[in-house]
Scaffold this motif. Structure first.
Motif, short mmCIF file in Angstrom:
data_model
loop_
_atom_site.label_atom_id
_atom_site.label_comp_id
_atom_site.label_asym_id
_atom_site.label_seq_id
_atom_site.Cartn_x
_atom_site.Cartn_y
_atom_site.Cartn_z
N LEU A 219 0.82 -1.21 0.00
CA LEU A 219 0.00 0.00 0.00
C LEU A 219 0.86 1.26 0.00
CD1 LEU A 219 -2.76 -1.04 2.57
CD2 LEU A 219 -3.04 -0.74 0.10
N LEU A 220 2.04 1.20 0.60
CA LEU A 220 2.92 2.36 0.70
C LEU A 220 3.95 2.43 -0.42
CD1 LEU A 220 3.63 2.31 4.55
CD2 LEU A 220 2.08 3.84 3.32
N SER A 221 3.99 1.43 -1.27
CA SER A 221 5.02 1.37 -2.31
C SER A 221 4.78 2.41 -3.39
CB SER A 221 5.07 -0.03 -2.93
OG SER A 221 3.83 -0.33 -3.55
N PRO A 222 5.84 2.90 -4.02
CA PRO A 222 5.72 3.90 -5.09
C PRO A 222 5.20 3.27 -6.38
CG PRO A 222 8.00 3.25 -4.81
CD PRO A 222 7.25 2.58 -3.71
N PRO A 223 4.83 4.10 -7.36
CA PRO A 223 4.32 3.57 -8.64
C PRO A 223 5.28 2.61 -9.32
CG PRO A 223 3.88 5.92 -8.46
CD PRO A 223 4.75 5.56 -7.30
N ALA A 224 6.58 2.81 -9.14
CA ALA A 224 7.55 1.92 -9.78
C ALA A 224 7.37 0.48 -9.33
CB ALA A 224 8.97 2.39 -9.47
N ALA A 225 6.96 0.29 -8.08
CA ALA A 225 6.74 -1.06 -7.57
C ALA A 225 5.54 -1.70 -8.26
CB ALA A 225 6.53 -1.03 -6.06
N GLU A 226 4.51 -0.91 -8.52
CA GLU A 226 3.34 -1.43 -9.22
C GLU A 226 3.70 -1.85 -10.64
OE1 GLU A 226 0.09 1.26 -9.09
OE2 GLU A 226 0.17 1.55 -6.92
N GLU A 227 4.55 -1.07 -11.28
CA GLU A 227 4.98 -1.43 -12.63
C GLU A 227 5.79 -2.73 -12.61
OE1 GLU A 227 7.18 1.92 -13.93
OE2 GLU A 227 5.46 3.30 -13.89
N ARG A 228 6.65 -2.88 -11.59
CA ARG A 228 7.44 -4.11 -11.47
C ARG A 228 6.53 -5.30 -11.24
NH1 ARG A 228 10.66 -2.30 -8.03
NH2 ARG A 228 9.83 -3.16 -6.09
N LEU A 229 5.50 -5.13 -10.41
CA LEU A 229 4.56 -6.21 -10.14
C LEU A 229 3.78 -6.58 -11.40
CD1 LEU A 229 3.23 -8.09 -8.10
CD2 LEU A 229 1.66 -6.23 -7.50
N ALA A 230 3.42 -5.59 -12.19
CA ALA A 230 2.70 -5.86 -13.44
C ALA A 230 3.55 -6.68 -14.40
CB ALA A 230 2.27 -4.55 -14.09
#
Length: 243
Positions: A219-230
């Protein structure tokens, strides 16, 4: 069963529990177990003996686990979870350490955190932990997991990591040597007689706390983490067969 024995409806039982200031029937069972066992959910295992039928033993194990999780939930240190999650998200390197049953928890937590955090690795070998601790710095986090918080090796590597400048997170018993060595403590106090069997209740509680920590980090991770997860999810989809 209680509703039937009392000749009332199940909602009446729930309302009775809430009139006592309890969350529900699970809390009532926990309170009764504590009254019978002197306050220890672990003593519920004493219902299991050599002649205990397997169904009764299985229920006793689950009852004990449910009671322990309810107990930890009530005492959950939310600010500590938030501080720990923020430290994990900011870190350039995350080391997760544990021994025995805690090593399995460390592996499980690493499997979750590497999706949203950087440089995540789980180690259970003392020499590897020692070498890693000596090379950590202010951008690193060492997450130590221990039921007792008294294992000499985990306390020593936690101290070494702290001396190297790393943030030391600990999921362990408050007041223990490991807790004292921690920068951020996620307190976990579970009574369990590990002389009789390998840790069961504490391992389950540690897994649940690890899940809570991983979700908080996500929940606290930056957008870059979401891109990595995708990208991870896309790579996994390509390795699956068509339905």
């Amino acid at each position: 069963s209680l509703a039937g024995a009392a000749g009332v409806s199940e909602p009446t039982v729930i309302r009775f529990c809430r009139s006592l200031g309890l969350d529900g029937f699970g809390d009532l069972r926990l309170s009764l177990a504590r009254a019978e066992g002197g306050g220890s959910t672990a003593r519920m295992h004493r219902r299991i003996g050599p002649d205990t039928p397997v169904p009764d033993a299985a229920r006793a194990v689950l009852d004990t686990s449910i009671a322990a999780l309810n107990d930890v939930r009530r005492r959950l240190d939310i600010p500590a979870i938030e501080r720990a999650a923020l430290a994990l998200v900011r870190a350039a390197r995350v080391e997760i350490w544990g021994y025995g049953a805690s090593a399995a928890v460390a592996e499980d937590l690493a499997h979750k955190l590497f999706r949203v955090c950087r440089g995540v690795v789980a180690l259970s070998d003392t020499h590897m932990q020692t070498m890693a601790a000596a090379t950590l710095d202010g951008d690193s986090v060492a997450l130590c997991i221990s039921h007792t918080g008294r294992s000499r090796e985990i306390v020593e590597v936690a101290g070494l990591a702290g001396a190297s400048g790393a943030t030391v997170l600990a999921i362990t018993r408050p007041g223990s040597p490991l807790a004292a060595a921690a920068t951020i403590l996620i307190p976990c106090e579970v009574e369990e007689n590990t002389d009789l069997h390998t840790p069961m209740i504490s391992r389950l509680v540690h897994l649940a706390l690890g899940d809570a920590l991983a979700v908080a980090a996500a929940l606290l991770s930056p957008p870059a983490a979401e891109e990595r997860l995708a990208r991870m999810k896309l790579a996994l989809r390509q390795r699956r067969t068509d339905p």
